[in-house]
Design an enzyme around this catalytic site. Structure first.
Site, PDB file in Angstrom:
ATOM      1  N   TRP A  34      32.227  45.925  47.511  1.00 13.89           N
ATOM      2  CA  TRP A  34      33.295  44.929  47.660  1.00 13.89           C
ATOM      3  C   TRP A  34      34.651  45.463  47.249  1.00 13.89           C
ATOM      4  CZ3 TRP A  34      30.307  41.227  49.581  1.00 13.89           C
ATOM      5  CH2 TRP A  34      29.087  40.923  48.991  1.00 13.89           C
TER       6      TRP A  34
ATOM      7  N   GLN B 155      48.274   4.401  52.470  1.00 17.95           N
ATOM      8  CA  GLN B 155      48.164   4.801  51.065  1.00 17.95           C
ATOM      9  C   GLN B 155      47.110   5.886  50.851  1.00 17.95           C
ATOM     10  OE1 GLN B 155      46.640   2.098  47.939  1.00 17.95           O
ATOM     11  NE2 GLN B 155      48.732   2.124  47.166  1.00 17.95           N
TER      12      GLN B 155
ATOM     13  N   GLU C 133      37.450  38.913  40.659  1.00 13.92           N
ATOM     14  CA  GLU C 133      38.039  39.092  39.313  1.00 13.92           C
ATOM     15  C   GLU C 133      37.396  38.150  38.293  1.00 13.92           C
ATOM     16  OE1 GLU C 133      41.914  40.365  38.787  1.00 13.92           O
ATOM     17  OE2 GLU C 133      42.076  41.253  40.777  1.00 13.92           O
TER      18      GLU C 133
ATOM     19  N   SER D  72      34.146  31.651  38.634  1.00 15.80           N
ATOM     20  CA  SER D  72      34.552  30.514  37.775  1.00 15.80           C
ATOM     21  C   SER D  72      33.618  30.383  36.578  1.00 15.80           C
ATOM     22  CB  SER D  72      34.557  29.226  38.599  1.00 15.80           C
ATOM     23  OG  SER D  72      35.577  29.315  39.568  1.00 15.80           O
TER      24      SER D  72
HETATM   25  N1  CAA Z   1      39.527  40.869  27.250  1.00 12.00           N
HETATM   26  C1  CAA Z   1      39.421  41.956  26.454  1.00 12.00           C
HETATM   27  N2  CAA Z   1      38.233  42.456  26.076  1.00 12.00           N
HETATM   28  C2  CAA Z   1      37.126  41.821  26.534  1.00 12.00           C
HETATM   29  C3  CAA Z   1      37.164  40.696  27.381  1.00 12.00           C
HETATM   30  C4  CAA Z   1      38.443  40.209  27.736  1.00 12.00           C
HETATM   31  N3  CAA Z   1      38.601  39.161  28.543  1.00 12.00           N
HETATM   32  N4  CAA Z   1      35.899  40.320  27.663  1.00 12.00           N
HETATM   33  C5  CAA Z   1      35.085  41.181  27.037  1.00 12.00           C
HETATM   34  N5  CAA Z   1      35.830  42.080  26.347  1.00 12.00           N
HETATM   35  C6  CAA Z   1      35.357  43.178  25.511  1.00 12.00           C
HETATM   36  C7  CAA Z   1      34.703  42.666  24.228  1.00 12.00           C
HETATM   37  O1  CAA Z   1      35.655  42.439  23.218  1.00 12.00           O
HETATM   38  C8  CAA Z   1      33.759  43.802  23.888  1.00 12.00           C
HETATM   39  O2  CAA Z   1      34.465  44.861  23.302  1.00 12.00           O
HETATM   40  P1  CAA Z   1      34.138  45.471  21.837  1.00 12.00           P
HETATM   41  O3  CAA Z   1      32.639  45.664  21.759  1.00 12.00           O
HETATM   42  O4  CAA Z   1      34.910  46.734  21.805  1.00 12.00           O
HETATM   43  O5  CAA Z   1      34.614  44.462  20.862  1.00 12.00           O
HETATM   44  C9  CAA Z   1      33.316  44.302  25.274  1.00 12.00           C
HETATM   45  O6  CAA Z   1      34.319  43.881  26.192  1.00 12.00           O
HETATM   46  C10 CAA Z   1      31.975  43.755  25.700  1.00 12.00           C
HETATM   47  O7  CAA Z   1      32.065  42.363  25.647  1.00 12.00           O
HETATM   48  P2  CAA Z   1      30.826  41.396  25.788  1.00 12.00           P
HETATM   49  O8  CAA Z   1      29.761  41.788  24.815  1.00 12.00           O
HETATM   50  O9  CAA Z   1      31.372  40.009  25.727  1.00 12.00           O
HETATM   51  O10 CAA Z   1      30.303  41.773  27.235  1.00 12.00           O
HETATM   52  P3  CAA Z   1      29.309  41.013  28.200  1.00 12.00           P
HETATM   53  O11 CAA Z   1      28.401  42.020  28.778  1.00 12.00           O
HETATM   54  O12 CAA Z   1      28.754  39.822  27.529  1.00 12.00           O
HETATM   55  O13 CAA Z   1      30.274  40.568  29.422  1.00 12.00           O
HETATM   56  C11 CAA Z   1      31.938  39.328  30.606  1.00 12.00           C
HETATM   57  C12 CAA Z   1      31.421  39.868  29.252  1.00 12.00           C
HETATM   58  C13 CAA Z   1      33.164  38.498  30.245  1.00 12.00           C
HETATM   59  C14 CAA Z   1      30.937  38.462  31.311  1.00 12.00           C
HETATM   60  C15 CAA Z   1      32.347  40.527  31.491  1.00 12.00           C
HETATM   61  O14 CAA Z   1      31.233  41.298  31.874  1.00 12.00           O
HETATM   62  C16 CAA Z   1      33.104  40.121  32.732  1.00 12.00           C
HETATM   63  O15 CAA Z   1      34.296  39.852  32.659  1.00 12.00           O
HETATM   64  N6  CAA Z   1      32.447  40.068  33.948  1.00 12.00           N
HETATM   65  C17 CAA Z   1      33.112  39.795  35.179  1.00 12.00           C
HETATM   66  C18 CAA Z   1      33.489  41.080  35.869  1.00 12.00           C
HETATM   67  C19 CAA Z   1      34.688  40.945  36.740  1.00 12.00           C
HETATM   68  O16 CAA Z   1      35.613  40.177  36.454  1.00 12.00           O
HETATM   69  N7  CAA Z   1      34.757  41.729  37.797  1.00 12.00           N
HETATM   70  C20 CAA Z   1      35.887  41.781  38.632  1.00 12.00           C
HETATM   71  C21 CAA Z   1      35.877  43.059  39.441  1.00 12.00           C
HETATM   72  S1  CAA Z   1      37.492  43.490  40.037  1.00 12.00           S
HETATM   73  C22 CAA Z   1      37.818  42.445  41.290  1.00 12.00           C
HETATM   74  O17 CAA Z   1      37.094  41.535  41.552  1.00 12.00           O
HETATM   75  C23 CAA Z   1      39.123  42.735  42.034  1.00 12.00           C
HETATM   76  C24 CAA Z   1      39.336  41.879  43.210  1.00 12.00           C
HETATM   77  O18 CAA Z   1      38.468  41.180  43.660  1.00 12.00           O
HETATM   78  C25 CAA Z   1      40.578  41.842  43.885  1.00 12.00           C
HETATM   79  P1  FAD Z   2      26.744  37.711  40.644  1.00 13.26           P
HETATM   80  O1  FAD Z   2      27.257  38.311  39.409  1.00 13.26           O
HETATM   81  O2  FAD Z   2      25.410  38.141  41.124  1.00 13.26           O
HETATM   82  O3  FAD Z   2      26.763  36.133  40.501  1.00 13.26           O
HETATM   83  C1  FAD Z   2      26.025  35.243  41.336  1.00 13.26           C
HETATM   84  C2  FAD Z   2      26.208  33.822  40.776  1.00 13.26           C
HETATM   85  O4  FAD Z   2      25.653  33.747  39.448  1.00 13.26           O
HETATM   86  C3  FAD Z   2      27.686  33.431  40.622  1.00 13.26           C
HETATM   87  O5  FAD Z   2      27.840  32.060  40.881  1.00 13.26           O
HETATM   88  C4  FAD Z   2      27.967  33.716  39.156  1.00 13.26           C
HETATM   89  O6  FAD Z   2      29.040  32.959  38.636  1.00 13.26           O
HETATM   90  C5  FAD Z   2      26.643  33.307  38.531  1.00 13.26           C
HETATM   91  N1  FAD Z   2      26.426  33.970  37.236  1.00 13.26           N
HETATM   92  C6  FAD Z   2      26.212  35.295  36.995  1.00 13.26           C
HETATM   93  N2  FAD Z   2      26.089  35.524  35.675  1.00 13.26           N
HETATM   94  C7  FAD Z   2      26.227  34.311  35.056  1.00 13.26           C
HETATM   95  C8  FAD Z   2      26.202  33.866  33.701  1.00 13.26           C
HETATM   96  N3  FAD Z   2      26.040  34.737  32.682  1.00 13.26           N
HETATM   97  N4  FAD Z   2      26.366  32.545  33.437  1.00 13.26           N
HETATM   98  C9  FAD Z   2      26.572  31.672  34.455  1.00 13.26           C
HETATM   99  N5  FAD Z   2      26.589  32.021  35.760  1.00 13.26           N
HETATM  100  C10 FAD Z   2      26.441  33.314  36.058  1.00 13.26           C
HETATM  101  N6  FAD Z   2      35.052  44.081  42.712  1.00 13.26           N
HETATM  102  C11 FAD Z   2      35.721  45.182  42.291  1.00 13.26           C
HETATM  103  O7  FAD Z   2      35.302  45.846  41.355  1.00 13.26           O
HETATM  104  N7  FAD Z   2      36.867  45.564  42.911  1.00 13.26           N
HETATM  105  C12 FAD Z   2      37.393  44.885  43.955  1.00 13.26           C
HETATM  106  O8  FAD Z   2      38.442  45.276  44.469  1.00 13.26           O
HETATM  107  C13 FAD Z   2      36.713  43.722  44.421  1.00 13.26           C
HETATM  108  N8  FAD Z   2      37.173  43.031  45.492  1.00 13.26           N
HETATM  109  C14 FAD Z   2      36.402  42.032  46.025  1.00 13.26           C
HETATM  110  C15 FAD Z   2      36.771  41.436  47.241  1.00 13.26           C
HETATM  111  C16 FAD Z   2      35.945  40.492  47.839  1.00 13.26           C
HETATM  112  C17 FAD Z   2      36.336  39.894  49.146  1.00 13.26           C
HETATM  113  C18 FAD Z   2      34.733  40.105  47.193  1.00 13.26           C
HETATM  114  C19 FAD Z   2      33.808  39.110  47.825  1.00 13.26           C
HETATM  115  C20 FAD Z   2      34.403  40.640  45.982  1.00 13.26           C
HETATM  116  C21 FAD Z   2      35.211  41.615  45.385  1.00 13.26           C
HETATM  117  N9  FAD Z   2      34.835  42.252  44.202  1.00 13.26           N
HETATM  118  C22 FAD Z   2      35.515  43.353  43.753  1.00 13.26           C
HETATM  119  C23 FAD Z   2      33.586  41.877  43.546  1.00 13.26           C
HETATM  120  C24 FAD Z   2      33.687  40.605  42.737  1.00 13.26           C
HETATM  121  O9  FAD Z   2      34.421  40.822  41.558  1.00 13.26           O
HETATM  122  C25 FAD Z   2      32.246  40.138  42.442  1.00 13.26           C
HETATM  123  O10 FAD Z   2      31.713  39.670  43.665  1.00 13.26           O
HETATM  124  C26 FAD Z   2      32.199  39.068  41.396  1.00 13.26           C
HETATM  125  O11 FAD Z   2      32.573  39.578  40.136  1.00 13.26           O
HETATM  126  C27 FAD Z   2      30.803  38.415  41.295  1.00 13.26           C
HETATM  127  O12 FAD Z   2      29.792  39.365  41.233  1.00 13.26           O
HETATM  128  P2  FAD Z   2      28.509  39.274  42.227  1.00 13.26           P
HETATM  129  O13 FAD Z   2      29.033  39.125  43.590  1.00 13.26           O
HETATM  130  O14 FAD Z   2      27.615  40.403  41.918  1.00 13.26           O
HETATM  131  O15 FAD Z   2      27.804  37.907  41.817  1.00 13.26           O
END
Ligand code: CAA
Ligand code: FAD
Length: 379
Positions: A156, A279, A363, A366
Site C-alpha cells: 500500500w 427544513q 496513517e 480510527s
Molecule cells: N508517538 C510517539 N511515540 C509513540 C506513539 C506515538 N503516537 N505510539 C507509540 N509510540 C512509541 C511508544 O512510546 C514506545 O516507545 P518506547 O518503548 O521507546 O517508550 C513504542 O512506540 C512502542 O509503543 P507501543 O508498545 O504502544 O506499541 P504497540 O505495538 O502497542 O503499537 C500503535 C502502538 C499505536 C498501535 C502503533 O503500532 C501504531 O500507530 N499503528 C498504526 C500504524 C500506522 O499508523 N501506519 C500508518 C502507515 S503510513 C501511512 O498509512 C501513510 C499513508 O497512508 C499516506
Molecule cells: P489491519 O491492521 O489488519 O486492520 C484490520 C481491522 O482491524 C481495522 O478495522 C483495524 O482498525 C482493526 N484493528 C487492528 N488492530 C486492532 C486493535 N488492536 N484494536 C482494535 N481494532 C484493531 N502504509 C504505509 O506504510 N505507507 C503508505 O504510504 C500507505 N499508503 C496507503 C494508501 C492506501 C490507499 C491504503 C489503503 C493504505 C495505505 N497504507 C500505507 C497502509 C495503511 O496505513 C494500513 O492499511 C492501515 O494502517 C491498516 O492496516 P491493515 O490494512 O493491515 O489493517
C-alpha cells in the site's frame, strides 16, 4: 486566545484555493476515472512551495508553520485528494522526518530536493501481514557492517511508483522487538528494489498505491536515520505529524462536499421552493457546518500545539479520528442533498464520498487513533 489567521496564513490559503480551482479541478474526474497520477499538477505544487511547506528555507523549504500547512491541505483536498495525499506524505512524513532526525549529509543530499518537489518521497511501514500491528513487520535489514541487506515486501505505498526516495522501516534484530527496528533511506535505483503491482481502489484513484519488493537490497549504513534501533520510534513520531495532514485532508473533503451541497441547495427547486427551504435539507446543512467547524478547530489546535513545540500526539489522533468521521458523514449527506445528480460523476460529490473512506484507514485506522487517545488519557 486568537482565532484570527495572520496575513501570511490567509495568503497561503488563498494561493492553495486558486491553485486547486485553476489547476486541479480541470481533469479531476478524468484522473479519477482512469486512475491517472496527477504528476504535472504535483510538479506545479512543488513550484508553488506546497511540497516542503514547513521545511527550513536553508534546505529549500517554505519555512511556514503547521497551521498554514493545514489551511493549504484543506483547500487542495476540497478538489483532489489524490494530489493532497502525495503532498501530505512528502511534507509531513518524508520531509519532516528527515529534517527532524536526519544527518546534515542526508538533508543536503535528499531533503533539499524533496522540499522543492523536484523529487517526491514515500514512507514505507505497512506490510501484507502488518498494518496496524506495525511492530510485527517481516521486512529485514540485516547488519552487514557498512551496509544493511534488506529483504521483504511493503504494501500500500503511496507515491509507490512516482517517488525517488523511500523511507523504509525494517527489522534488524527481532529479539529486541520494536527497539530492533531501523529506518533507512532507500533510493529508487538501488539494485534489488522492485515496484510491485498498482492497487485498484475505491477512492483516491489518482494516487499511485503500490506494493514494493526488496530483494537482497544493499543500503549503506549512512542512510540509516537516527541511532541503531530508532526506526519504530521514528515512524511513530513522524506519524503524529502525518495524522495532522490526513485530518486536514478529511476536513477538506468534508468542506468541499458541504460547499457543493450548499450551492446546489440554492439552485434546485422542489415543491415550489429552493430545497434548502425544506427544513430536512436546511438541518443537514446546519449539521454539516457545525461538524466541519469542530473538525477544523481540532486540526488547527493540533497544528498550533506542534508549532508551539508542545506534545501533539493526542491532539493529532483526535483531529484525525473526528475529521475522518465528519468526512464520511458529510459526503454521504452531500450526495443525498444532490438527489440523483449526487450519484453521477459530473457533480463531484460521489468522488468525495469515495475519497472520504480512506481517511479512516491510512496513517492509523480510527480504531488505532482510539488506542493512541485512550493510552494518553489513561497514562
Ligand atoms: N508517538 C510517539 N511515540 C509513540 C506513539 C506515538 N503516537 N505510539 C507509540 N509510540 C512509541 C511508544 O512510546 C514506545 O516507545 P518506547 O518503548 O521507546 O517508550 C513504542 O512506540 C512502542 O509503543 P507501543 O508498545 O504502544 O506499541 P504497540 O505495538 O502497542 O503499537 C500503535 C502502538 C499505536 C498501535 C502503533 O503500532 C501504531 O500507530 N499503528 C498504526 C500504524 C500506522 O499508523 N501506519 C500508518 C502507515 S503510513 C501511512 O498509512 C501513510 C499513508 O497512508 C499516506
Ligand atoms: P489491519 O491492521 O489488519 O486492520 C484490520 C481491522 O482491524 C481495522 O478495522 C483495524 O482498525 C482493526 N484493528 C487492528 N488492530 C486492532 C486493535 N488492536 N484494536 C482494535 N481494532 C484493531 N502504509 C504505509 O506504510 N505507507 C503508505 O504510504 C500507505 N499508503 C496507503 C494508501 C492506501 C490507499 C491504503 C489503503 C493504505 C495505505 N497504507 C500505507 C497502509 C495503511 O496505513 C494500513 O492499511 C492501515 O494502517 C491498516 O492496516 P491493515 O490494512 O493491515 O489493517
Amino acid at each position: 486566545m486568537d482565532f484570527q489567521l495572520t496575513e501570511e496564513q490567509l495568503a497561503v490559503q488563498a494561493a492553495a484555493r486558486d491553485f486547486a480551482q485553476n489547476d486541479l479541478l480541470p481533469g479531476v474526474i478524468e484522473r479519477d476515472t482512469y486512475e491517472k497520477f496527477p504528476a504535472e499538477q504535483i510538479k506545479k505544487m512543488g513550484e508553488l512551495g506546497f511540497m516542503g511547506m514547513m521545511v527550513d528555507p536553508k534546505y529549500n523549504g517554505g519555512g511556514m508553520d503547521t497551521v498554514s500547512y493545514v489551511l493549504a491541505m484543506e483547500e487542495i483536498s476540497k478538489i483532489d485528494s489524490s494530489a493532497s495525499v502525495a503532498m501530505s506524505v512528502n511534507n509531513s512524513l518524508v520531509c519532516w522526518g528527515l529534517e527532524k532526525y536526519g544527518t546534515e549529509e542526508q538533508k543536503e543530499k535528499y531533503l533539499k530536493r524533496l522540499a522543492t518537489g523536484e523529487i517526491i518521497g514515500a514512507f514505507c511501514l505497512s506490510e501484507p501481514e502488518a498494518g496496524s500491528d506495525a511492530t510485527s513487520q517481516r521486512t529485514t535489514a540485516e547488519d552487514k557492517g557498512d551496509y544493511y541487506l534488506v529483504n521483504g515486501t511493503k504494501n500500500w505505498i503511496t507515491n509507490g511508483n512516482s517517488a525517488s526516495v523511500y523511507l523504509v522501516i525494517a527489522q534488524t534484530d527481532k529479539e529486541k522487538g520494536h527497539k530492533g527496528i531501523n529506518a533507512l533511506i532507500v533510493e529508487r535505483e538501488t539494485e534489488g528494489f522492485v515496484v510491485g503491482k498498482k492497487e485498484e481502489k475505491l477512492g483516491i484513484r489518482g494516487s499511485d498505491t503500490h506494493s514494493l519488493m526488496f530483494q537482497d537490497m544493499k543500503v549503506p549504513k549512512e542512510n540509516r536515520i537516527g541511532e541503531d534501533g530508532f526506526g519504530f520510534n521514528f515512524a511513530m513520531s513522524t506519524l503524529n505529524g502525518g495524522r495532522i495532514g490526513i485530518a486536514a485532508q478529511a476536513l477538506g473533503i468534508a468542506s468541499g462536499a458541504y460547499e457543493l451541497a450548499l450551492k446546489y441547495s440554492k439552485e434546485r427547486k422542489a415543491f415550489g421552493k429552493e430545497i434548502n427551504q425544506h427544513q430536512a435539507i436546511a438541518f443537514k446543512l446546519a449539521d454539516m457546518a457545525t461538524q466541519i467547524e469542530t473538525a477544523r478547530l481540532l486540526c488547527l489546535k493540533a497544528a498550533w500545539l506542534k508549532d508551539q513545540k508542545q506534545d501533539f500526539s493526542q491532539a493529532s489522533a483526535m483531529a484525525k479520528l473526528y475529521a475522518s468521521q465528519v468526512a464520511m458523514d458529510t459526503t454521504v449527506e452531500a450526495v443525498q442533498v444532490h438527489g440523483g445528480y449526487g450519484f453521477v460523476k459530473e457533480y463531484h460529490v460521489e468522488r468525495l464520498m469515495r475519497d472520504a473512506k480512506i481517511t479512516q484507514i491510512y496513517e492509523g485506522t480510527s480504531e488505532i487513533q482510539k488506542i493512541v487517545i485512550s493510552r494518553n488519557i489513561l497514562k
